[in-house]
Design an enzyme around this catalytic site. Sequence first.
Site, PDB file in Angstrom:
ATOM      1  N   ARG A  12       2.654  -5.919  -5.060  1.00 29.50           N
ATOM      2  CA  ARG A  12       3.473  -4.809  -4.518  1.00 29.50           C
ATOM      3  C   ARG A  12       2.728  -3.959  -3.490  1.00 29.50           C
ATOM      4  O   ARG A  12       1.563  -3.357  -3.327  1.00 29.50           O
ATOM      5  CB  ARG A  12       3.690  -3.927  -5.709  1.00 29.50           C
ATOM      6  CG  ARG A  12       2.487  -3.583  -6.409  1.00 29.50           C
ATOM      7  CD  ARG A  12       3.255  -3.069  -7.899  1.00 29.50           C
ATOM      8  NE  ARG A  12       2.134  -2.685  -8.898  1.00 29.50           N
ATOM      9  CZ  ARG A  12       1.807  -1.135  -8.989  1.00 29.50           C
ATOM     10  NH1 ARG A  12       2.529  -0.428  -8.837  1.00 29.50           N
ATOM     11  NH2 ARG A  12       1.053  -0.984 -10.194  1.00 29.50           N
ATOM     12  N   THR A  45      -7.168  -4.056  -2.044  1.00 31.93           N
ATOM     13  CA  THR A  45      -6.331  -5.316  -1.758  1.00 31.93           C
ATOM     14  C   THR A  45      -6.871  -6.393  -0.942  1.00 31.93           C
ATOM     15  O   THR A  45      -6.249  -7.435  -1.052  1.00 31.93           O
ATOM     16  CB  THR A  45      -5.113  -4.670  -0.787  1.00 31.93           C
ATOM     17  OG1 THR A  45      -5.886  -4.155   0.513  1.00 31.93           O
ATOM     18  CG2 THR A  45      -4.548  -3.445  -1.235  1.00 31.93           C
ATOM     19  N   ARG A  70       0.298  -6.298  -8.853  1.00 31.61           N
ATOM     20  CA  ARG A  70      -1.151  -5.584  -8.336  1.00 31.61           C
ATOM     21  C   ARG A  70      -0.962  -5.355  -6.818  1.00 31.61           C
ATOM     22  O   ARG A  70      -0.411  -6.032  -6.076  1.00 31.61           O
ATOM     23  CB  ARG A  70      -2.325  -6.202  -8.665  1.00 31.61           C
ATOM     24  CG  ARG A  70      -3.639  -5.651  -8.041  1.00 31.61           C
ATOM     25  CD  ARG A  70      -4.972  -6.378  -8.200  1.00 31.61           C
ATOM     26  NE  ARG A  70      -6.013  -6.018  -7.388  1.00 31.61           N
ATOM     27  CZ  ARG A  70      -7.138  -6.571  -7.370  1.00 31.61           C
ATOM     28  NH1 ARG A  70      -7.600  -7.193  -8.488  1.00 31.61           N
ATOM     29  NH2 ARG A  70      -7.915  -6.228  -6.723  1.00 31.61           N
ATOM     30  N   HIS A  71      -1.298  -4.218  -6.344  1.00 32.47           N
ATOM     31  CA  HIS A  71      -1.524  -3.908  -4.898  1.00 32.47           C
ATOM     32  C   HIS A  71      -2.410  -4.786  -4.329  1.00 32.47           C
ATOM     33  O   HIS A  71      -3.801  -4.521  -4.359  1.00 32.47           O
ATOM     34  CB  HIS A  71      -1.860  -2.629  -4.538  1.00 32.47           C
ATOM     35  CG  HIS A  71      -1.029  -1.647  -5.188  1.00 32.47           C
ATOM     36  ND1 HIS A  71       0.495  -1.394  -4.584  1.00 32.47           N
ATOM     37  CD2 HIS A  71      -0.916  -0.397  -5.947  1.00 32.47           C
ATOM     38  CE1 HIS A  71       1.082  -0.551  -5.025  1.00 32.47           C
ATOM     39  NE2 HIS A  71       0.241   0.219  -5.952  1.00 32.47           N
ATOM     40  N   VAL A  72      -2.302  -6.078  -3.837  1.00 33.02           N
ATOM     41  CA  VAL A  72      -3.161  -6.839  -3.272  1.00 33.02           C
ATOM     42  C   VAL A  72      -2.511  -7.835  -2.069  1.00 33.02           C
ATOM     43  O   VAL A  72      -1.216  -8.047  -2.304  1.00 33.02           O
ATOM     44  CB  VAL A  72      -3.724  -7.907  -4.525  1.00 33.02           C
ATOM     45  CG1 VAL A  72      -2.792  -8.586  -5.138  1.00 33.02           C
ATOM     46  CG2 VAL A  72      -4.935  -8.708  -4.088  1.00 33.02           C
TER      47      VAL A  72
END
Length: 309
Positions: A12, A45, A70-72
């Site tokens: 995300r 990230t 996950r923010h990645v």
Amino acid sequence: VLPFPSQVVYNRVGKCGSRTVVLLLRILSEKHGFNLVTSDIHNKTRLTKNEQMELIKNISTAEQPYLFTRHVHFLNFSRFGGDQPVYINIIRDPVSRFLSNYFFRRFGDWRGEQNHMIRTPNMRQEERYLDINVCILENYPECSNPRLFYIIPYFCGQHPRCREPGEWALERAKLNVNENFLLVGILEELEDVLLLLERFLPHYFKDVLSIYKNPEHRKLGNLTVTVKKTVPSPEAIQILYQRMKYEYEFYYYVKEQFHLLKRKFGLKSHIRKPNPRPEFFIPSPLETEEPINDEEEDDEKWLEDIYKR
């Protein structure tokens, strides 16, 4: 019944409606019995090679069917010998995303958790109350590149060049969207994004739109709206737009692909040509017309091809 992916990754993008979608996923995971794997890491990230290997190993060994979020930045599972999962994501108008992040970092949202103090406890008061126009017009680091080059790396990947504003990262991001993402939606048309997710991934997203439209859920979702946002001057907006030219080229590309996908599956948008200024100036999202019939291509075959990648 179509074959369906048992491994889905939602890497995300920050401030693109992801907290709303994660709220929905928590409900859906209990309703449909899939494994929702979330991460408490919100600010890392970019990963080293060893960190990529470790994360991919952890994800790949999760109980299936799973949806990992996950923010990645994009991870290439096949590079490390793993099975490439199906990716999904949502992006929004780049200036609108930037402004949401700018004020969220300073003032949080309506949840009353003092989120901004938790996330930015060391921010000096003069920085917290820095006027957005001053930040942009006087070229503060937070309001200039490379900080503004934010969305594209989520699709380009972990290569160092993915963080450098330019054609290389842009083209690689487009290629990954075409080859590895089942759907990249547009936040301004979230209901249509949810409709397509329900169509493409029913084992995960069945009934998502009815849950989203439920008044109790909407009330909960409204608590995640950033507070104290102000609109910069037209001059400042235009400067941001120029600094984010690659972000906008990617945004318009994704938007065009999304509208083609909507048409293929019976949702017709009034598609406008890209505007010479940011979508931020447009007060309302595109309206969706009644479904149309389009039998030129085999929709089920298209889905099967995606699932086999």
